[in-house]
Design a protein around this motif. Structure first.
Motif, PDB file in Angstrom:
ATOM      1  N   ALA A 212       0.687  -1.233  -0.121  1.00  0.00           N
ATOM      2  CA  ALA A 212       0.319   0.045  -0.294  1.00  0.00           C
ATOM      3  C   ALA A 212       0.631   1.088   0.159  1.00  0.00           C
ATOM      4  O   ALA A 212       0.131   2.596  -0.477  1.00  0.00           O
ATOM      5  N   ALA A 213       2.222   1.253   0.292  1.00  0.00           N
ATOM      6  CA  ALA A 213       3.367   2.385   0.415  1.00  0.00           C
ATOM      7  C   ALA A 213       3.086   2.724  -1.083  1.00  0.00           C
ATOM      8  O   ALA A 213       3.470   4.202  -1.531  1.00  0.00           O
ATOM      9  N   TYR A 214       3.045   1.677  -1.855  1.00  0.00           N
ATOM     10  CA  TYR A 214       3.010   2.560  -3.401  1.00  0.00           C
ATOM     11  C   TYR A 214       1.613   2.741  -3.660  1.00  0.00           C
ATOM     12  O   TYR A 214       1.387   1.798  -4.420  1.00  0.00           O
ATOM     13  N   ARG A 215       1.508   3.809  -3.765  1.00  0.00           N
ATOM     14  CA  ARG A 215      -0.090   4.695  -3.745  1.00  0.00           C
ATOM     15  C   ARG A 215       0.377   4.758  -5.404  1.00  0.00           C
ATOM     16  O   ARG A 215      -0.339   5.614  -5.988  1.00  0.00           O
ATOM     17  N   SER A 216       1.378   5.177  -6.042  1.00  0.00           N
ATOM     18  CA  SER A 216       1.667   5.805  -7.432  1.00  0.00           C
ATOM     19  C   SER A 216       1.868   4.414  -8.322  1.00  0.00           C
ATOM     20  O   SER A 216       0.932   4.625  -9.356  1.00  0.00           O
ATOM     21  N   GLN A 217       1.502   3.636  -7.566  1.00  0.00           N
ATOM     22  CA  GLN A 217       0.662   2.092  -8.356  1.00  0.00           C
ATOM     23  C   GLN A 217      -0.305   1.329  -8.245  1.00  0.00           C
ATOM     24  O   GLN A 217      -1.161   0.664  -8.705  1.00  0.00           O
ATOM     25  N   THR A 218      -1.176   2.179  -6.844  1.00  0.00           N
ATOM     26  CA  THR A 218      -1.926   1.284  -6.250  1.00  0.00           C
ATOM     27  C   THR A 218      -3.392   2.118  -6.446  1.00  0.00           C
ATOM     28  O   THR A 218      -4.735   1.509  -6.085  1.00  0.00           O
ATOM     29  N   THR A 219      -3.147   3.440  -6.786  1.00  0.00           N
ATOM     30  CA  THR A 219      -4.267   4.627  -6.208  1.00  0.00           C
ATOM     31  C   THR A 219      -4.470   4.891  -7.576  1.00  0.00           C
ATOM     32  O   THR A 219      -3.324   5.625  -7.847  1.00  0.00           O
ATOM     33  N   ASP A 220      -4.964   6.309  -7.612  1.00  0.00           N
ATOM     34  CA  ASP A 220      -4.925   7.258  -8.261  1.00  0.00           C
ATOM     35  C   ASP A 220      -4.038   8.867  -8.179  1.00  0.00           C
ATOM     36  O   ASP A 220      -4.505   9.715  -8.262  1.00  0.00           O
ATOM     37  N   LEU A 221      -3.288   8.501  -7.050  1.00  0.00           N
ATOM     38  CA  LEU A 221      -2.319   9.062  -7.301  1.00  0.00           C
ATOM     39  C   LEU A 221      -1.760  10.083  -7.975  1.00  0.00           C
ATOM     40  O   LEU A 221      -1.415  11.224  -8.708  1.00  0.00           O
ATOM     41  N   ILE A 222      -1.441   9.616  -9.451  1.00  0.00           N
ATOM     42  CA  ILE A 222      -0.683   9.772 -10.582  1.00  0.00           C
ATOM     43  C   ILE A 222      -1.982  10.224 -11.287  1.00  0.00           C
ATOM     44  O   ILE A 222      -2.636   8.971 -12.002  1.00  0.00           O
ATOM     45  N   ASP A 223      -2.730  11.563 -11.401  1.00  0.00           N
ATOM     46  CA  ASP A 223      -4.457  11.356 -12.033  1.00  0.00           C
ATOM     47  C   ASP A 223      -3.877  12.247 -14.054  1.00  0.00           C
ATOM     48  O   ASP A 223      -4.964  12.476 -14.348  1.00  0.00           O
ATOM     49  N   ASP A 224      -2.982  12.468 -13.698  1.00  0.00           N
ATOM     50  CA  ASP A 224      -2.562  13.016 -15.193  1.00  0.00           C
ATOM     51  C   ASP A 224      -2.426  12.664 -16.240  1.00  0.00           C
ATOM     52  O   ASP A 224      -1.889  13.186 -17.249  1.00  0.00           O
ATOM     53  N   ASP A 225      -1.885  10.728 -16.181  1.00  0.00           N
ATOM     54  CA  ASP A 225      -1.446  10.746 -17.299  1.00  0.00           C
ATOM     55  C   ASP A 225      -2.565   9.329 -18.056  1.00  0.00           C
ATOM     56  O   ASP A 225      -2.462   8.045 -17.144  1.00  0.00           O
ATOM     57  N   PRO A 226      -4.089   9.234 -18.927  1.00  0.00           N
ATOM     58  CA  PRO A 226      -4.363   7.791 -19.658  1.00  0.00           C
ATOM     59  C   PRO A 226      -4.446   7.029 -19.124  1.00  0.00           C
ATOM     60  O   PRO A 226      -4.568   5.647 -19.170  1.00  0.00           O
ATOM     61  N   GLN A 227      -2.921   6.355 -19.690  1.00  0.00           N
ATOM     62  CA  GLN A 227      -2.187   5.676 -20.129  1.00  0.00           C
ATOM     63  C   GLN A 227      -1.474   5.050 -19.197  1.00  0.00           C
ATOM     64  O   GLN A 227      -0.903   4.093 -18.923  1.00  0.00           O
ATOM     65  N   GLY A 228      -1.537   5.401 -17.833  1.00  0.00           N
ATOM     66  CA  GLY A 228      -0.782   5.582 -16.555  1.00  0.00           C
ATOM     67  C   GLY A 228      -0.872   4.181 -16.039  1.00  0.00           C
ATOM     68  O   GLY A 228      -1.796   3.507 -16.242  1.00  0.00           O
ATOM     69  N   PHE A 229      -0.069   3.185 -15.196  1.00  0.00           N
ATOM     70  CA  PHE A 229      -0.092   2.029 -14.752  1.00  0.00           C
ATOM     71  C   PHE A 229      -0.898   2.391 -13.538  1.00  0.00           C
ATOM     72  O   PHE A 229      -0.939   3.193 -12.793  1.00  0.00           O
ATOM     73  N   ARG A 230      -1.841   0.882 -13.295  1.00  0.00           N
ATOM     74  CA  ARG A 230      -1.883   0.802 -11.872  1.00  0.00           C
ATOM     75  C   ARG A 230      -2.681  -0.602 -11.676  1.00  0.00           C
ATOM     76  O   ARG A 230      -2.858  -0.999 -12.598  1.00  0.00           O
TER      77      ARG A 230
END
Length: 250
Positions: A212-230
């Protein structure tokens, strides 16, 4: 009898022998090799926590910089994303064990050199120096046939460095993307590789906190890249078992 990894091991992992936490008490100084920031917690978070509790020295080597998870983000261009993911790694490892050291190799995400790359030998030399400067007894590596090319390349780099440096290390491989049935590919289990599971029930909560500490990979923390990984809930569920599956070279 040979086994097909995806059809046998992953279809019925409960049939694989499970060892108690005490089974890793003799691992000695241990290195966990992660192709990307988060692989160490996903694949080996339980083992890291147990090794720490057993008083065994454990270190993590993160091979790539992880900057391809959100390549189009304006708020998190590559340098900022790299720094974010490294902070997440430090936070995750602080949960798993406050004395777990980490080294970031910062190779380019998505382009970790494989045997056919021009810079393969250069990175192998870097790894030889890194490994030779430590008194290691056990190393955890990504599964050699993992669907992700960075994972396969990481295995090639590390095993080449180990062999050419004439190091005698217990080698244990862990699965990540084979758990995804859409990416999974059949691979015959080598005759000298033994599957086993580790009971991590006593530290499962710590592993979940680390992931859960990897918020960039498990949440919408980075929400300005529609093709971003999650990581999807379905994928994360594979790392919520009270055990971890390993493939050990014998």
């Amino acid at each position: 009898m040979t086994q097909i990894v995806s059809q046998t091991l992953l279809a019925h992992p409960e049939q694989i022998s499970i060892y108690p936490a005490s089974a890793i008490a003799d691992f000695g100084s241990t290195l966990i090799v992660a192709p990307h920031p988060d692989d160490e917690s996903l694949g080996c978070g339980g083992a890291i926590a147990l090794l720490h509790q057993l008083g065994i020295s454990v270190e993590v080597l993160v091979v790539s910089d992880g900057t391809q998870s959100h390549p189009n983000s304006l708020r998190y261009p590559a340098p900022a994303l790299r720094d974010l993911r490294e902070r997440e790694t430090l936070a995750a490892l602080a949960v798993l064990g406050n004395k777990v050291a980490v080294t970031f190799f910062r190779l380019k995400d998505g382009a970790v050199p494989n045997r056919n790359s021009n810079d393969f030998d250069f990175v192998v030399t870097r790894l030889q120096k890194y490994l030779s400067s430590r008194s290691l007894q056990t190393v955890f590596l990504p599964w050699r046939y993992d669907p992700h090319p960075d994972h396969r390349a990481t295995w090639e780099l590390l095993t080449t460095a180990i062999d050419t440096a004439n190091l005698s290390l217990r080698q244990i491989e862990y699965l990540i993307w084979d758990w995804d049935p859409l990416q999974r590919k059949d691979a015959t289990l080598p005759v000298n590789v033994k599957p086993w599971r580790l009971d991590i029930s006593t530290v499962l909560d710590l592993k979940q906190q680390a992931i859960a500490a990897y918020r960039s990979q498990t949440t919408d923390l980075i929400d300005d890249d529609p093709q971003g990984f999650r990581l999807t809930p379905e994928m994360l569920a594979h790392f919520a078992h009270p055990w971890e599956l390993y493939l050990e070279q014998t």
